[in-house]
Design an enzyme around this catalytic site. Structure first.
Site, PDB file in Angstrom:
ATOM      1  N   GLU A 221     -30.066   5.694  15.749  1.00 40.44           N
ATOM      2  CA  GLU A 221     -29.680   5.814  17.170  1.00 40.44           C
ATOM      3  C   GLU A 221     -29.809   4.492  17.914  1.00 40.44           C
ATOM      4  OE1 GLU A 221     -31.372   8.135  21.070  1.00 40.44           O
ATOM      5  OE2 GLU A 221     -31.518   9.126  19.128  1.00 40.44           O
ATOM      6  N   ASP A 222     -30.903   3.759  17.680  1.00 39.24           N
ATOM      7  CA  ASP A 222     -31.204   2.586  18.505  1.00 39.24           C
ATOM      8  C   ASP A 222     -30.906   1.250  17.835  1.00 39.24           C
ATOM      9  OD1 ASP A 222     -32.092   4.348  20.403  1.00 39.24           O
ATOM     10  OD2 ASP A 222     -34.219   4.123  19.934  1.00 39.24           O
TER      11      ASP A 222
END
Length: 749
Positions: free
Chosen positions: A99-100
């Protein structure tokens, strides 16, 4: 693209430049200290995952200035407390990598294997997809997590550990985010923890959410509880001495633990029962852990001899466990100075399950964490959510169902064969029916509770024995949606109604297109296969539908105009050499009054059309009335009386969506209409009027006398079920002959 090796060099130099990096190393060292239950090879795999995550999050900081990697380490540490396996710990360390940090699932599969990659993917939010609203994003993220969770319950355990650490460090977040994140925790994640039996996590999440939702109330209650703890220290010590002495006299070795109500529980009790803090008497309690199951009941007997029990405050969750597997005996006793004290009695095994729930499997060091055995606790609820998500395609609707199904309280009821079912407090007979099987719910017509006939909307109580009576031709009623409580029942009813509506709409669409085609001089619809296959393909390209079934459903639901589709189909058929029949065109146009605006053919109605045809409630047409049909957009066919003001307004605004309809010679069911009866008020007048309607063989479905006080002359409005206009005339004649009736007439808008 930066290679892992290059990133590693950067990380080394960054560690020298930023002393904070040593904090991350110290955090990981503390984590390794908790991994003594893993093999050396497994610990090395966890170490590799840590290095990968550390490199991926290089340069990222949390709000308090710590390196971001300290968060995944804390999540993994919580998972280690539950003794989760190496794969779960690796996924916990890398749970934000996709996600990051732009890491792909394929990279994780290559480095750490598919099981770990699947766990991380199940935890990843759908940030890269476009959604209309935050709620839809949230709902779709939860749906994805659910699907992963159904395959492997470790997904939700890691997610709960992640949420717990985020809540512990919420003070570092901007205050603008406290409300949203805390509300979500209280509504979704704390109840999930409860449903999976993670009691300690459930209580902590509730308290943390309360702290950031209501900071001032939390502070005030916290101070009050600290003062109370000091005041009641002597009382608690005395009770503990007396209980220990009572068990020592009986020679029973037990472990006695003190238990304090959480601040959130105290606040909820004060709020729901309108109590002051001093009026909450059961803040403190004791947990007694005994060696064997039968000792639970023996220990309860010893306690009841020591202190008097409070009537109605005994719960046996040993014989009847909660849905999440929780087992314990609960009894409230009147202790010294008249203070109520709750005792919980359980074995060591029950205590582990009570605090750790579904995670208890790993605490017992089972060999296959991903196996079905590991999901024994909570499986029933997970399966229920799976059923809901399979039948609910709308994200918002699914989210609503999930919230409904996260109930913390339950009632326990029995089938006629003595099988126990747990349902949410306030659940009805229909919730019970759908909990048994969707086929039972869909065919339910009546119910017996404890041997007595009861309505389907009846709320169930603990210990009820419920029997469902089914009918072969019965179908779900949309009115059930107004009183069912469980997400399972709601989703099953909606799914069936949608499927039924589509089937009925498909039949109506076939009839309407056939009639429209007859107006173009072609008697029947061509076959989908054979010579006309290419014709249907061209027609579907023209309308934008994927299949003939979808096109017919759209016509029946009013999303496509039958006359336009019929004209296009006639043109396509003429290209294949099929000539229109001039005599048929003349006959159809004569039958439709030669009115081109409604030249879609005449649709015959007999009341058996189901959900695809609605009889407008504004004018309540009945057989014998002159009627028109309006194709509402997505609503199917709505039938209005020809003189209905609403219908006339729609005709002026949307004339192309009207078509001719007529009553069949023999309608198959009665129709509702409204009769207004003006009576001279007096004793027994309502009974006489009702008797007059019954004598005309009409059923009364509703009576409305208004809210005003009774006058000398009063209007009573009856909804009556009649066969046709002639039958209604018989009802009105019967009413007019009745004593005390001044006037009787059909209500018209």
């Amino acid at each position: 693209m930066t290679t892992v090796a290059e990133t590693g060099k950067k990380r080394s130099s960054a560690a020298q430049a930023h002393p904070a990096a040593s904090a991350a190393a110290a955090s990981f060292a503390a984590l390794v200290g908790k991994l003594d239950y893993l093999s050396p090879a497994e610990i090395e795999s966890v170490r590799q995952a840590y290095r990968f995550a550390d490199e991926a999050h290089l340069g990222q900081l949390r709000k308090n200035g710590d390196p971001y990697i300290t968060h995944p380490i804390a999540v993994a540490a919580q998972c280690a407390e539950w003794k989760l396996d190496a794969q779960a710990l690796m996924a916990a360390l890398m749970h934000d990598a996709i996600e990051d940090c732009g890491v792909t699932k394929e990279e994780l599969v290559q480095r750490f294997g598919a099981p770990v990659a699947d766990l991380v993917d199940g935890l990843t939010k759908l940030e890269r997809l476009e959604f209309d609203t935050r709620e839809q994003n949230q709902a779709e993220s939860f749906r994805k997590m659910l699907l992963a969770m159904a395959k492997d319950v470790r997904v939700i355990l890691i997610k709960l550990a992640d949420r717990t650490h985020n809540m512990r460090t919420m003070g570092d977040m901007p205050r603008s985010k406290w409300q949203r994140i805390s509300s979500e925790t209280l509504e979704i994640y704390a109840p999930i923890a409860h449903r999976l039996g993670l009691n300690f996590t459930y209580r902590e999440l509730q308290d943390l959410a309360f702290r950031f939702l209501h900071p001032w109330r939390y502070e005030v209650l916290s101070k009050a509880l600290n003062k109370s703890r000091t005041r009641r220290h002597d009382l608690i010590a005395r009770v503990q001495r007396e209980v220990e002495a009572a068990f020592a006299r009986q020679g029973m070795g037990v472990r006695i633990l003190g238990r304090e109500k959480t601040l959130n529980s105290v606040y909820r009790k004060m709020d729901s029962k309108h109590l002051s803090f001093s009026q909450v008497t059961d803040i403190y309690g004791f947990r007694i852990v005994v060696p064997e199951l039968t000792d639970c009941y023996t220990a309860m007997g010893i306690l009841h001899q020591l202190y008097k029990p409070v009537p109605g405050k005994f719960r046996d969750y040993v014989a009847i466990p909660k849905v999440n597997g929780y087992q314990s005996l609960h009894t409230t006793l009147i202790g010294p100075f008249g203070t109520n004290i709750e005792f919980q009695l359980r074995t060591h095994a029950m205590d582990v399950v009570a605090e750790s729930g579904v995670a208890a499997h790993w605490l017992y060091k089972a060999s296959e964490p991903g196996s079905d055995t590991s999901q024994r606790l909570g499986t029933q609820w997970l399966q229920s959510l799976l059923d809901i998500q399979q039948e609910t395609h709308d994200a918002g609707e699914f989210w609503d169902h999930v919230k409904i199904d996260l109930f913390p309280d339950a009632v326990y009821v029995f089938t006629p064969k003595s099988k126990i079912l747990a349902l949410p407090r306030g659940a009805t007979v229909m919730d019970f029916a759908y909990a048994i099987h969707s086929g039972v719910g869909n065919r339910a017509v009546a119910a017996r509770i404890n041997g007595e006939q009861r309505p389907l909307r009846t709320e169930l109580a603990n210990g009820d024995v419920v029997e469902i009576v089914t009918g072969d031709t019965a179908e779900p009623n949309p009115a059930w949606l107004s009183f069912v409580k469980t997400g399972r029942a709601r989703s099953k009813i909606r799914h069936h109604l949608k499927t039924l509506a589509q089937e009925k709409a498909n039949e109506l669409g076939e009839r309407m297109l056939t009639q429209a085609l007859r107006s173009e001089g072609i008697a029947t619809l061509p076959d989908e296969e054979g010579d006309h296959k290419s014709t249907w393909e061209k027609l579907l390209r023209f309308t934008g539908n994927k299949s003939r079934h979808e096109l017919m459903t759209d016509i029946g639901m009013g999303k496509r105009i039958a006359s336009m589709v019929g004209k296009k189909l006639a043109v396509l058929l003429s290209e294949t050499g099929l000539k229109p029949d001039a005599l048929l065109i003349s006959t159809e146009r004569y039958a439709s009054g030669q009115d081109e605006t409604v030249s879609q053919g005449v649709v015959s109605l007999d009341g058996s059309e189901g959900l695809s045809v609605q009889y407008a409630p504004c004018c309540q047409p009945i057989p014998g009335d002159r009627i028109v049909g309006y194709l509402g957009r997505g609503e199917g066919l709505v039938v209005h009386a020809e003189d209905c003001p609403t219908g006339k307004r729609l005709l002026l605004r949307d004339s192309e969506r009207f078509l001719q309809v007529e009553w069949a010679d023999e309608p198959v069911r009665p129709f509702d209409t409204t009769v207004v009866v003006t009576v001279a008020n007096g004793k027994g007048v309502l009974a006489r009027v009702a008797s007059a309607i019954a004598s005309a063989e009409a059923d009364i479905t509703h009576v409305d006398m208004g809210d005003e006080p009774a006058q000398t002359a009063t209007d009573i409005r009856f909804s009556v079920s009649v066969r046709d206009r002639q039958h209604l005339a018989d009802v009105l004649r019967s009413l007019k002959r009745t004593t005390s009736v001044i006037k009787a007439q059909r209500f018209k808008p």
